[in-house]
Design a protein around this motif. Structure first.
Motif, PDB file in Angstrom:
ATOM      1  N   VAL A 128       0.846  -1.202   0.000  1.00 45.96           N
ATOM      2  CA  VAL A 128       0.000   0.000   0.000  1.00 45.96           C
ATOM      3  C   VAL A 128       0.880   1.249   0.000  1.00 45.96           C
ATOM      4  N   ASP A 129       1.964   1.243   0.795  1.00 45.76           N
ATOM      5  CA  ASP A 129       2.875   2.385   0.845  1.00 45.76           C
ATOM      6  C   ASP A 129       3.544   2.621  -0.510  1.00 45.76           C
ATOM      7  N   LEU A 130       3.941   1.515  -1.165  1.00 43.67           N
ATOM      8  CA  LEU A 130       4.592   1.636  -2.476  1.00 43.67           C
ATOM      9  C   LEU A 130       3.632   2.229  -3.500  1.00 43.67           C
ATOM     10  N   ILE A 131       2.395   1.718  -3.518  1.00 44.34           N
ATOM     11  CA  ILE A 131       1.393   2.248  -4.451  1.00 44.34           C
ATOM     12  C   ILE A 131       1.110   3.718  -4.146  1.00 44.34           C
ATOM     13  N   SER A 132       1.051   4.034  -2.834  1.00 47.43           N
ATOM     14  CA  SER A 132       0.814   5.428  -2.428  1.00 47.43           C
ATOM     15  C   SER A 132       1.941   6.330  -2.903  1.00 47.43           C
ATOM     16  N   MET A 133       3.192   5.835  -2.774  1.00 42.53           N
ATOM     17  CA  MET A 133       4.332   6.639  -3.203  1.00 42.53           C
ATOM     18  C   MET A 133       4.292   6.878  -4.713  1.00 42.53           C
ATOM     19  N   ILE A 134       3.901   5.840  -5.465  1.00 43.41           N
ATOM     20  CA  ILE A 134       3.782   6.000  -6.920  1.00 43.41           C
ATOM     21  C   ILE A 134       2.729   7.047  -7.260  1.00 43.41           C
ATOM     22  N   LEU A 135       1.604   7.016  -6.548  1.00 44.95           N
ATOM     23  CA  LEU A 135       0.544   8.005  -6.777  1.00 44.95           C
ATOM     24  C   LEU A 135       1.017   9.414  -6.420  1.00 44.95           C
ATOM     25  N   VAL A 136       1.792   9.519  -5.326  1.00 42.10           N
ATOM     26  CA  VAL A 136       2.344  10.825  -4.933  1.00 42.10           C
ATOM     27  C   VAL A 136       3.316  11.329  -5.999  1.00 42.10           C
ATOM     28  N   ILE A 137       4.128  10.419  -6.544  1.00 42.17           N
ATOM     29  CA  ILE A 137       5.075  10.797  -7.600  1.00 42.17           C
ATOM     30  C   ILE A 137       4.313  11.286  -8.839  1.00 42.17           C
ATOM     31  N   ILE A 138       3.234  10.578  -9.189  1.00 42.91           N
ATOM     32  CA  ILE A 138       2.425  10.989 -10.340  1.00 42.91           C
ATOM     33  C   ILE A 138       1.804  12.367 -10.088  1.00 42.91           C
ATOM     34  N   PHE A 139       1.275  12.562  -8.880  1.00 37.87           N
ATOM     35  CA  PHE A 139       0.693  13.864  -8.524  1.00 37.87           C
ATOM     36  C   PHE A 139       1.748  14.964  -8.608  1.00 37.87           C
ATOM     37  N   THR A 140       2.943  14.660  -8.087  1.00 39.98           N
ATOM     38  CA  THR A 140       4.038  15.632  -8.117  1.00 39.98           C
ATOM     39  C   THR A 140       4.448  15.942  -9.550  1.00 39.98           C
ATOM     40  N   PHE A 141       4.390  14.925 -10.410  1.00 43.75           N
ATOM     41  CA  PHE A 141       4.738  15.120 -11.815  1.00 43.75           C
ATOM     42  C   PHE A 141       3.857  16.199 -12.446  1.00 43.75           C
ATOM     43  N   PHE A 142       2.561  16.155 -12.142  1.00 44.36           N
ATOM     44  CA  PHE A 142       1.647  17.148 -12.714  1.00 44.36           C
ATOM     45  C   PHE A 142       1.841  18.525 -12.071  1.00 44.36           C
ATOM     46  N   VAL A 143       2.190  18.520 -10.774  1.00 46.64           N
ATOM     47  CA  VAL A 143       2.392  19.800 -10.080  1.00 46.64           C
ATOM     48  C   VAL A 143       3.701  20.453 -10.502  1.00 46.64           C
ATOM     49  N   GLN A 144       4.751  19.644 -10.667  1.00 44.01           N
ATOM     50  CA  GLN A 144       6.081  20.157 -11.013  1.00 44.01           C
ATOM     51  C   GLN A 144       6.562  19.516 -12.320  1.00 44.01           C
ATOM     52  N   ARG A 145       5.731  19.563 -13.320  1.00 46.68           N
ATOM     53  CA  ARG A 145       5.999  18.834 -14.557  1.00 46.68           C
ATOM     54  C   ARG A 145       7.307  19.259 -15.228  1.00 46.68           C
ATOM     55  N   THR A 146       7.581  20.548 -15.268  1.00 44.56           N
ATOM     56  CA  THR A 146       8.782  21.039 -15.940  1.00 44.56           C
ATOM     57  C   THR A 146      10.044  20.494 -15.277  1.00 44.56           C
ATOM     58  N   ILE A 147      10.126  20.617 -13.952  1.00 42.98           N
ATOM     59  CA  ILE A 147      11.283  20.119 -13.220  1.00 42.98           C
ATOM     60  C   ILE A 147      11.420  18.611 -13.380  1.00 42.98           C
ATOM     61  N   PHE A 148      10.297  17.911 -13.287  1.00 39.57           N
ATOM     62  CA  PHE A 148      10.296  16.457 -13.382  1.00 39.57           C
ATOM     63  C   PHE A 148      10.812  16.009 -14.745  1.00 39.57           C
ATOM     64  N   THR A 149      10.328  16.640 -15.802  1.00 40.68           N
ATOM     65  CA  THR A 149      10.751  16.278 -17.158  1.00 40.68           C
ATOM     66  C   THR A 149      12.238  16.515 -17.358  1.00 40.68           C
ATOM     67  N   GLU A 150      12.744  17.639 -16.855  1.00 42.98           N
ATOM     68  CA  GLU A 150      14.169  17.938 -16.960  1.00 42.98           C
ATOM     69  C   GLU A 150      15.004  16.885 -16.240  1.00 42.98           C
ATOM     70  N   LEU A 151      14.534  16.469 -15.064  1.00 38.64           N
ATOM     71  CA  LEU A 151      15.269  15.467 -14.295  1.00 38.64           C
ATOM     72  C   LEU A 151      15.293  14.120 -15.013  1.00 38.64           C
ATOM     73  N   LEU A 152      14.164  13.713 -15.565  1.00 47.02           N
ATOM     74  CA  LEU A 152      14.101  12.438 -16.275  1.00 47.02           C
ATOM     75  C   LEU A 152      14.999  12.447 -17.502  1.00 47.02           C
ATOM     76  N   ASP A 153      15.000  13.557 -18.229  1.00 52.41           N
ATOM     77  CA  ASP A 153      15.865  13.675 -19.404  1.00 52.41           C
ATOM     78  C   ASP A 153      17.333  13.639 -19.004  1.00 52.41           C
ATOM     79  N   LEU A 154      17.627  14.222 -17.834  1.00 55.65           N
ATOM     80  CA  LEU A 154      19.011  14.283 -17.373  1.00 55.65           C
ATOM     81  C   LEU A 154      19.499  12.935 -16.855  1.00 55.65           C
TER      82      LEU A 154
END
Length: 333
Positions: A128-154
């Motif tokens: 449950v914690d792992l699934i929750s963390m994935i959901l939090v990461i997805i939520f964060t992706f939409f909130v901080q999409r620009t930073i997230f995309t730059e990090l993934l590309d890097l």
């Protein structure tokens, strides 16, 4: 908890890796800089973060009790579950992931609860914690999409990642099939042996624990506690950010990103996330304009405050659980 020679070597290797990462990160940081940052930091907000973390641990214990309660006539108190949990966290600082088994062992000794079922509830809780963390990461992706995309590309090349996954898939499937066949042959041939009977009994208890979530009396309470735990994690980080002058101006969404990176760092198989937590938190803070030194100092303040909290509560839990084991003394429910 006794360790084999091989396990002891793995623990020592993990600890040395953690220490090396930590040393490499902080070898250029002057002690005066850290002491000055601590003097300038607000002890009130850091204390508030620590107090909030204790509430979070208690909420986690209450949630675990909901899973344990399924199908049991007698139940340990939330206080006893809490101390077992903190004892497990202390064990995690010594041997990565050993605390998950250790906390189950504590409750088995103090309340004679089935070890297999307890392990099943812990696996379920961690899932449950792992699934929750994935959901939090997805939520964060939409909130901080620009930073997230730059990090993934890097950090990750999408083409390389796809090639690696495609190449590893046949090997992984082959290993699963081979292991499944070996287990089937062993269990079929030696099904009447005492060892296999014990394993089967443990696995039945394990499945009972995994199914606990469907039978939890208070579904709203369970999922509300899960959400509450992550909200508390966020404010723990946010209060420390307010406390430290260099991070006091960070937005809530930026702190959310820092929390996500810190959570990923804590998942690494090293004692207490030492080194990996600091590296990821410092790295993400640099993308928000902080200097490398300020990022590392913030990371060490956050991590150390929580580490000391776990160590303090963990030591108390060991004393309390030892007394409970010897006297079978109940705690208030």
């Amino acid at each position: 908890m006794k360790l084999s020679f091989k396990q002891a070597l793995q623990v020592i290797a993990s600890f040395l890796v953690a220490i090396f990462i930590f040393w490499y990160l902080y070898k250029d940081i002057k002690m005066d800089s850290l002491l000055n940052a601590l003097q300038e930091a607000s002890s009130f907000y850091i204390g508030l973060s620590v107090a909030l973390s204790i509430i979070g641990y208690w909420l986690r214990a209450w949630r675990w009790k909901l899973l344990i309660k399924v199908g049991e006539d007698k139940m340990p108190s939330v206080a006893r579950v809490f101390w077992a949990l903190m004892g497990g966290y202390l064990a995690n600082l010594l041997v990565p992931r050993a605390g998950e088994v250790a906390r189950c062992g504590y409750l088995t000794k103090t309340d004679q609860l089935p070890m297999g079922k307890l392990v099943g509830t812990v696996i379920l809780e961690r899932t449950v914690d792992l699934i929750s963390m994935i959901l939090v990461i997805i939520f964060t992706f939409f909130v901080q999409r620009t930073i997230f995309t730059e990090l993934l590309d890097l950090l990750v090349s999408q083409e390389t990642l796809e090639e690696s996954l495609i190449g590893a898939l046949p090997i992984a499937l082959g290993m699963v099939i081979i292991i499944g066949l070996v287990l089937y042959v062993v269990f079929s041939k030696y099904r009447e042996s005492s060892l296999i009977k014990k394993i089967r009994h443990f696995l039945r208890d394990l499945m009972t624990g995994l199914k606990s979530i469907k039978k939890v009396d208070t579904q709203t309470g369970f999922w509300g506690a899960t959400l509450g735990i992550w909200v508390i994690y966020f404010f723990m980080m946010y209060f420390v950010a307010i406390a430290v002058p260099s991070t006091a101006t960070l937005s809530a969404s930026a702190v959310l990103m820092v929390m996500v990176m810190g959570s990923i760092g804590m998942v690494a198989p090293v004692q207490g996330g030492i080194g990996t937590f600091h590296a990821l938190v410092a790295f993400i803070l640099m993308t928000y304009g902080l200097t490398e030194e300020d990022g590392k100092i913030f990371a060490v303040i956050v991590h150390t405050s929580q580490l000391l909290t776990i160590m303090g509560l963990g030591v108390i839990s060991v004393v309390i659980l030892a007394k409970l084991t010897s006297t079978k003394q109940p705690l208030l429910k």
